[in-house]
Design a protein around this motif. Structure first.
Motif, PDB file in Angstrom:
ATOM      1  N   LEU A 151       0.811  -1.216   0.000  1.00  0.00           N
ATOM      2  CA  LEU A 151       0.000   0.000   0.000  1.00  0.00           C
ATOM      3  C   LEU A 151       0.844   1.265   0.000  1.00  0.00           C
ATOM      4  N   LEU A 152       1.944   1.272   0.771  1.00  0.00           N
ATOM      5  CA  LEU A 152       2.764   2.475   0.914  1.00  0.00           C
ATOM      6  C   LEU A 152       3.953   2.511  -0.040  1.00  0.00           C
ATOM      7  N   PHE A 153       4.136   1.455  -0.818  1.00  0.00           N
ATOM      8  CA  PHE A 153       5.295   1.396  -1.709  1.00  0.00           C
ATOM      9  C   PHE A 153       5.341   2.516  -2.752  1.00  0.00           C
ATOM     10  N   PRO A 154       4.202   3.026  -3.254  1.00  0.00           N
ATOM     11  CA  PRO A 154       4.306   4.143  -4.212  1.00  0.00           C
ATOM     12  C   PRO A 154       5.075   5.333  -3.672  1.00  0.00           C
ATOM     13  N   PHE A 155       5.009   5.577  -2.359  1.00  0.00           N
ATOM     14  CA  PHE A 155       5.727   6.724  -1.778  1.00  0.00           C
ATOM     15  C   PHE A 155       7.234   6.493  -1.812  1.00  0.00           C
ATOM     16  N   TYR A 156       7.645   5.229  -1.767  1.00  0.00           N
ATOM     17  CA  TYR A 156       9.067   4.935  -1.956  1.00  0.00           C
ATOM     18  C   TYR A 156       9.468   5.145  -3.417  1.00  0.00           C
ATOM     19  N   ILE A 158       8.235   7.020  -5.654  1.00  0.00           N
ATOM     20  CA  ILE A 158       8.308   8.426  -6.064  1.00  0.00           C
ATOM     21  C   ILE A 158       9.738   8.931  -5.892  1.00  0.00           C
ATOM     22  N   CYS A 159      10.364   8.557  -4.775  1.00  0.00           N
ATOM     23  CA  CYS A 159      11.770   8.926  -4.553  1.00  0.00           C
ATOM     24  C   CYS A 159      12.683   8.178  -5.510  1.00  0.00           C
ATOM     25  N   TRP A 160      12.409   6.911  -5.719  1.00  0.00           N
ATOM     26  CA  TRP A 160      13.248   6.077  -6.592  1.00  0.00           C
ATOM     27  C   TRP A 160      13.291   6.618  -8.018  1.00  0.00           C
ATOM     28  N   THR A 161      12.157   7.095  -8.525  1.00  0.00           N
ATOM     29  CA  THR A 161      12.115   7.583  -9.905  1.00  0.00           C
ATOM     30  C   THR A 161      12.888   8.878 -10.100  1.00  0.00           C
ATOM     31  N   GLN A 162      13.227   9.568  -9.017  1.00  0.00           N
ATOM     32  CA  GLN A 162      13.966  10.829  -9.162  1.00  0.00           C
ATOM     33  C   GLN A 162      15.340  10.611  -9.800  1.00  0.00           C
ATOM     34  N   VAL A 291       1.058  -6.811  -8.887  1.00  0.00           N
ATOM     35  CA  VAL A 291       0.557  -5.754  -8.004  1.00  0.00           C
ATOM     36  C   VAL A 291       1.723  -4.965  -7.408  1.00  0.00           C
ATOM     37  N   PHE A 292       2.793  -5.692  -7.057  1.00  0.00           N
ATOM     38  CA  PHE A 292       3.985  -5.014  -6.539  1.00  0.00           C
ATOM     39  C   PHE A 292       4.540  -4.030  -7.568  1.00  0.00           C
ATOM     40  N   TRP A 293       4.712  -4.489  -8.815  1.00  0.00           N
ATOM     41  CA  TRP A 293       5.271  -3.613  -9.850  1.00  0.00           C
ATOM     42  C   TRP A 293       4.290  -2.507 -10.235  1.00  0.00           C
ATOM     43  N   LEU A 294       2.981  -2.738 -10.019  1.00  0.00           N
ATOM     44  CA  LEU A 294       1.995  -1.699 -10.304  1.00  0.00           C
ATOM     45  C   LEU A 294       2.242  -0.452  -9.467  1.00  0.00           C
ATOM     46  N   THR A 295       2.816  -0.633  -8.289  1.00  0.00           N
ATOM     47  CA  THR A 295       3.077   0.525  -7.432  1.00  0.00           C
ATOM     48  C   THR A 295       4.052   1.502  -8.088  1.00  0.00           C
ATOM     49  N   ILE A 296       4.909   0.996  -8.972  1.00  0.00           N
ATOM     50  CA  ILE A 296       5.807   1.898  -9.709  1.00  0.00           C
ATOM     51  C   ILE A 296       4.994   2.769 -10.656  1.00  0.00           C
ATOM     52  N   GLY A 297       3.996   2.159 -11.320  1.00  0.00           N
ATOM     53  CA  GLY A 297       3.136   2.928 -12.220  1.00  0.00           C
ATOM     54  C   GLY A 297       2.363   4.002 -11.471  1.00  0.00           C
ATOM     55  N   ILE A 298       1.883   3.662 -10.273  1.00  0.00           N
ATOM     56  CA  ILE A 298       1.171   4.652  -9.458  1.00  0.00           C
ATOM     57  C   ILE A 298       2.113   5.794  -9.092  1.00  0.00           C
ATOM     58  N   ALA A 299       3.340   5.439  -8.718  1.00  0.00           N
ATOM     59  CA  ALA A 299       4.329   6.469  -8.378  1.00  0.00           C
ATOM     60  C   ALA A 299       4.625   7.358  -9.579  1.00  0.00           C
ATOM     61  N   VAL A 325       8.087  12.733   3.073  1.00  0.00           N
ATOM     62  CA  VAL A 325       7.063  11.733   2.723  1.00  0.00           C
ATOM     63  C   VAL A 325       7.621  10.318   2.870  1.00  0.00           C
ATOM     64  N   ALA A 326       8.847  10.086   2.381  1.00  0.00           N
ATOM     65  CA  ALA A 326       9.449   8.755   2.478  1.00  0.00           C
ATOM     66  C   ALA A 326       9.685   8.368   3.935  1.00  0.00           C
ATOM     67  N   PHE A 327      10.117   9.326   4.737  1.00  0.00           N
ATOM     68  CA  PHE A 327      10.350   9.037   6.161  1.00  0.00           C
ATOM     69  C   PHE A 327       9.041   8.659   6.853  1.00  0.00           C
ATOM     70  N   VAL A 328       8.007   9.458   6.636  1.00  0.00           N
ATOM     71  CA  VAL A 328       6.706   9.191   7.274  1.00  0.00           C
ATOM     72  C   VAL A 328       6.143   7.855   6.781  1.00  0.00           C
ATOM     73  N   ALA A 329       6.255   7.594   5.476  1.00  0.00           N
ATOM     74  CA  ALA A 329       5.739   6.336   4.923  1.00  0.00           C
ATOM     75  C   ALA A 329       6.470   5.138   5.505  1.00  0.00           C
ATOM     76  N   GLY A 330       7.790   5.271   5.703  1.00  0.00           N
ATOM     77  CA  GLY A 330       8.559   4.172   6.282  1.00  0.00           C
ATOM     78  C   GLY A 330       8.139   3.886   7.713  1.00  0.00           C
ATOM     79  N   VAL A 331       7.941   4.947   8.496  1.00  0.00           N
ATOM     80  CA  VAL A 331       7.494   4.763   9.880  1.00  0.00           C
ATOM     81  C   VAL A 331       6.095   4.163   9.914  1.00  0.00           C
TER      82      VAL A 331
END
Length: 360
Positions: A151-156, A158-162, A291-299, A325-331
């Motif tokens: 569920l929270l992987f898209p927030f990761y 988003i940083c990865w795609t930078q 579904v896991f890889w779909l989170t990249i598309g959402i990001a 955002v990444a810090f909060v999502a990780g916590v």
């Protein structure tokens, strides 16, 4: 799958040291696949320099030649693969199982043993099939749980795609000294190629010998925090780019951001693939992985929405916000899912060491 006489199923093995391990050749292939993907990701080291010194046509021709050669090898080795005949749709069977679980208020009540005990087994024709067992219902449940963990992987991501867009643009504002501004992105796969074996062969065994239980939720949380640090570093660097003379900061100062993201992948993406592999029933592994890889598309879609602030003069705040955002999502991931891996069987499958490849 490859047609081989060797054991392709997970099995237990006792080492000379007395340590009990679980060997899973299939998960080894999954892990080595991602490692090999990152070796292939080093191809820009060649194509970027070819494009700069020759032209784009040759830079595109090189991967085309490689694809043609690999396709020919794949078709030529067709006889080495074991071909399994279609056996119906596991997705349809999973949907039927979920429907029964909804009708019975829980997956526990949807198990045939419970249906029979409550006298409701005859209500569901599908529940009377031989393949419908307590184990199959439990695996569908864990597969759905795996999807929740993403569920929270898209927030990761988003940083990865930078590292594939905004950090390349940031490099263009720095002193290149002949270095292409998109060359540093290769530090990401290089970091992974080094870090994955280091984790499997050195760090994880040391943690196990020290009786430190580095559970999957801790790995994912650590990956989120590393991505957060990468974005904070990029934010600080962007600040100095703004206040310094144009093109005065050396481009290789960007390196820590790429390395941190690469290290984070070893925790987030590798663990995510392991979750998809171990928690989903065998028939639904591809679906849960999708579904896991779909989170990249959402990001990626979220990044498109962020386009108005992904430009000067907002980049300092954009990178900084992503770090927060990444810090909060990780916590949040740790707080929400720290109990999701308390199942002893799941803990064993995700954390037991293996020696013929990677961990299970």
């Amino acid at each position: 799958m490859l047609n081989s006489s060797r054991n392709i199923h997970a099995y237990e093995k006792t080492l000379k040291s007395g340590e009990r391990v679980i060997v899973d050749p299939e998960l080894t292939v999954e892990r080595m696949f991602y490692w090999a993907v990152n070796i292939g990701a080093l191809s820009p080291l060649i194509t970027v320099n070819v494009e700069a010194s020759v032209s784009f046509w040759l830079a595109f021709l090189i991967p085309l030649i490689v694809i043609v050669i690999v396709a020919a090898l794949f078709l030529g080795s067709n006889r080495l693969f074991l071909k399994i005949k279609p056996q119906g749709s596991p997705l349809v069977d999973a949907a039927r199982t979920v429907r029964i679980a909804l009708a019975e208020k829980s997956f526990e009540n949807a198990k045939p043993s419970q249906l029979e005990q409550h006298g409701t087994l005859e209500r569901y024709p599908f529940a009377n099939r031989p393949e419908y067992t307590d184990y199959s219902v439990e695996k569908i449940r864990t597969g759905i749980t795996a999807c929740k963990l993403f569920l929270l992987f898209p927030f990761y991501f988003i940083c990865w795609t930078q590292i594939w867009n905004n950090l390349i643009s940031q490099a263009g504002q720095m002193a290149l000294h002949g270095t292409p501004n998109d060359l540093l992105q290769n530090l990401d796969p290089i970091a992974l190629i080094i870090f994955i074996p280091l984790l499997d062969l050195v760090i994880y065994p040391l943690l196990r010998r020290s009786k430190i239980n580095f559970r999957p939720e801790l790995k994912v949380t650590a990956g989120f925090l590393m991505a957060s640090l990468a974005m904070v570093y990029a934010s600080v660097l962007q600040h100095y780019i703004y206040i310094s003379p144009p093109n005065s900061i050396h481009v290789w100062i960007q390196a820590p951001a790429y390395v941190l993201v690469g290290f984070s992948e070893a925790f987030v993406i590798i663990t995510g693939l392991e979750i998809a592999f171990t928690k989903a029933p065998e028939s639904l592994r591809s679906l849960v992985s999708a579904v896991f890889w779909l989170t990249i598309g959402i990001a990626a879609a979220i990044c498109i929405a962020l386009a108005p602030v992904s430009q000067d003069p907002y980049l300092v705040w954009m990178y900084g916000s992503l770090g927060i955002v990444a810090f909060v999502a990780g916590v949040l991931f740790y707080l929400l899912f720290r109990r999701a891996f308390d199942d002893p069987v799941l803990q064993e499958s995700l954390q037991a060491p293996v020696r013929e490849g990677s961990r299970v």
